[in-house]
Design a protein around this motif. Structure first.
Motif, PDB file in Angstrom:
ATOM      1  N   ASN A 133      -2.605 -30.715  40.020  1.00  0.00           N
ATOM      2  CA  ASN A 133      -3.535 -30.303  38.963  1.00  0.00           C
ATOM      3  C   ASN A 133      -2.895 -30.440  37.584  1.00  0.00           C
ATOM      4  OD1 ASN A 133      -5.588 -29.699  40.753  1.00  0.00           O
ATOM      5  ND2 ASN A 133      -5.133 -27.525  40.804  1.00  0.00           N
ATOM      6  N   ASP A 134      -1.628 -30.056  37.470  1.00  0.00           N
ATOM      7  CA  ASP A 134      -0.929 -30.183  36.190  1.00  0.00           C
ATOM      8  C   ASP A 134      -0.822 -31.648  35.769  1.00  0.00           C
ATOM      9  OD1 ASP A 134      -0.612 -27.442  36.089  1.00  0.00           O
ATOM     10  OD2 ASP A 134       1.459 -27.470  36.838  1.00  0.00           O
ATOM     11  N   GLU A 135      -0.524 -32.511  36.728  1.00  0.00           N
ATOM     12  CA  GLU A 135      -0.403 -33.939  36.423  1.00  0.00           C
ATOM     13  C   GLU A 135      -1.755 -34.521  36.007  1.00  0.00           C
ATOM     14  OE1 GLU A 135       1.269 -38.044  38.490  1.00  0.00           O
ATOM     15  OE2 GLU A 135       1.853 -36.101  39.337  1.00  0.00           O
ATOM     16  N   VAL A 136      -2.828 -34.085  36.650  1.00  0.00           N
ATOM     17  CA  VAL A 136      -4.175 -34.546  36.291  1.00  0.00           C
ATOM     18  C   VAL A 136      -4.491 -34.157  34.852  1.00  0.00           C
ATOM     19  CG1 VAL A 136      -6.642 -34.244  36.738  1.00  0.00           C
ATOM     20  CG2 VAL A 136      -5.073 -34.549  38.652  1.00  0.00           C
ATOM     21  N   ARG A 137      -4.165 -32.929  34.481  1.00  0.00           N
ATOM     22  CA  ARG A 137      -4.427 -32.468  33.109  1.00  0.00           C
ATOM     23  C   ARG A 137      -3.687 -33.320  32.087  1.00  0.00           C
ATOM     24  NH1 ARG A 137      -3.697 -27.483  35.778  1.00  0.00           N
ATOM     25  NH2 ARG A 137      -5.720 -26.561  36.235  1.00  0.00           N
ATOM     26  N   VAL A 138      -2.435 -33.663  32.393  1.00  0.00           N
ATOM     27  CA  VAL A 138      -1.647 -34.503  31.483  1.00  0.00           C
ATOM     28  C   VAL A 138      -2.286 -35.883  31.350  1.00  0.00           C
ATOM     29  CG1 VAL A 138       0.569 -35.686  31.221  1.00  0.00           C
ATOM     30  CG2 VAL A 138       0.523 -33.271  31.849  1.00  0.00           C
ATOM     31  N   ILE A 139      -2.701 -36.454  32.460  1.00  0.00           N
ATOM     32  CA  ILE A 139      -3.328 -37.781  32.447  1.00  0.00           C
ATOM     33  C   ILE A 139      -4.629 -37.742  31.642  1.00  0.00           C
ATOM     34  CG2 ILE A 139      -4.522 -39.492  33.886  1.00  0.00           C
ATOM     35  CD1 ILE A 139      -2.383 -38.866  36.061  1.00  0.00           C
ATOM     36  N   LEU A 140      -5.448 -36.736  31.873  1.00  0.00           N
ATOM     37  CA  LEU A 140      -6.728 -36.660  31.177  1.00  0.00           C
ATOM     38  C   LEU A 140      -6.566 -36.373  29.687  1.00  0.00           C
ATOM     39  CD1 LEU A 140      -9.071 -34.928  33.766  1.00  0.00           C
ATOM     40  CD2 LEU A 140      -8.855 -37.349  33.234  1.00  0.00           C
ATOM     41  N   GLU A 141      -5.513 -35.659  29.326  1.00  0.00           N
ATOM     42  CA  GLU A 141      -5.244 -35.449  27.897  1.00  0.00           C
ATOM     43  C   GLU A 141      -4.982 -36.773  27.198  1.00  0.00           C
ATOM     44  OE1 GLU A 141      -2.252 -32.623  26.751  1.00  0.00           O
ATOM     45  OE2 GLU A 141      -3.119 -31.097  28.062  1.00  0.00           O
ATOM     46  N   LYS A 201     -15.646 -40.840  23.812  1.00  0.00           N
ATOM     47  CA  LYS A 201     -16.418 -42.002  23.350  1.00  0.00           C
ATOM     48  C   LYS A 201     -17.390 -42.488  24.406  1.00  0.00           C
ATOM     49  CE  LYS A 201     -12.819 -43.685  20.252  1.00  0.00           C
ATOM     50  NZ  LYS A 201     -11.772 -44.693  20.067  1.00  0.00           N
ATOM     51  N   THR A 202     -16.962 -42.481  25.655  1.00  0.00           N
ATOM     52  CA  THR A 202     -17.815 -42.997  26.724  1.00  0.00           C
ATOM     53  C   THR A 202     -18.732 -41.933  27.319  1.00  0.00           C
ATOM     54  OG1 THR A 202     -16.124 -42.582  28.401  1.00  0.00           O
ATOM     55  CG2 THR A 202     -16.146 -44.775  27.368  1.00  0.00           C
ATOM     56  N   GLY A 203     -18.492 -40.679  26.955  1.00  0.00           N
ATOM     57  CA  GLY A 203     -19.324 -39.600  27.464  1.00  0.00           C
ATOM     58  C   GLY A 203     -18.987 -39.201  28.891  1.00  0.00           C
ATOM     59  N   ALA A 204     -17.765 -39.453  29.301  1.00  0.00           N
ATOM     60  CA  ALA A 204     -17.346 -39.115  30.666  1.00  0.00           C
ATOM     61  C   ALA A 204     -17.234 -37.598  30.826  1.00  0.00           C
ATOM     62  CB  ALA A 204     -16.018 -39.775  30.989  1.00  0.00           C
ATOM     63  N   SER A 205     -17.614 -37.130  31.968  1.00  0.00           N
ATOM     64  CA  SER A 205     -17.562 -35.702  32.279  1.00  0.00           C
ATOM     65  C   SER A 205     -16.141 -35.316  32.690  1.00  0.00           C
ATOM     66  CB  SER A 205     -18.539 -35.398  33.412  1.00  0.00           C
ATOM     67  OG  SER A 205     -18.278 -34.140  33.966  1.00  0.00           O
ATOM     68  N   TYR A 206     -15.588 -34.289  32.033  1.00  0.00           N
ATOM     69  CA  TYR A 206     -14.224 -33.852  32.352  1.00  0.00           C
ATOM     70  C   TYR A 206     -14.107 -33.398  33.814  1.00  0.00           C
ATOM     71  CZ  TYR A 206      -9.676 -31.589  31.973  1.00  0.00           C
ATOM     72  OH  TYR A 206      -8.369 -31.237  32.174  1.00  0.00           O
ATOM     73  N   PRO A 207     -15.001 -32.537  34.306  1.00  0.00           N
ATOM     74  CA  PRO A 207     -14.873 -32.112  35.711  1.00  0.00           C
ATOM     75  C   PRO A 207     -14.950 -33.270  36.704  1.00  0.00           C
ATOM     76  CG  PRO A 207     -16.390 -30.667  34.549  1.00  0.00           C
ATOM     77  CD  PRO A 207     -16.079 -31.809  33.630  1.00  0.00           C
TER      78      PRO A 207
END
Length: 92
Positions: free
Chosen positions: A52-60, A68-74
């Motif tokens: 989960n921590d790694e996912v947060r870093v990647i998504l940041e 810009k693309t309107g992608a949903s964070y969840p």
């Protein structure tokens, strides 16, 4: 991690106790074995937290592109987490 470290320690002690009583393993130092089993359990149970921590870093890193693309964070979180779980061969 979904369990407290005290509870994981209890589970480790009970697991070792059961394995010794069932004569599946032998040990002359059950306390050391309890510690090692507990450490392995904590490591395995905390894998999802590390993913989960790694996912947060990647998504940041892709935060602006996602806006810009309107992608949903969840939705993106779920997709990236599934990919990382597959990469680490983890069962979540």
């Amino acid at each position: 991690m979904i369990f407290s470290k005290d509870y994981v320690g209890y589970l480790a002690r009970q697991t070792v106790k059961h394995l010794v009583s069932a004569k599946m393993i032998e040990t002359s130092k059950p306390a050391i074995l309890d510690e090692r089993v507990a450490a392995a359990m904590v490591d395995e149970l905390s894998l999802e937290d590390r993913i989960n921590d790694e996912v947060r870093v990647i998504l940041e890193a892709f935060q602006d592109d996602m806006r810009k693309t309107g992608a949903s964070y969840p939705e993106m979180f779920k997709k990236v987490k599934n990919e990382l779980a597959r990469k680490y061969k983890a069962v979540l």
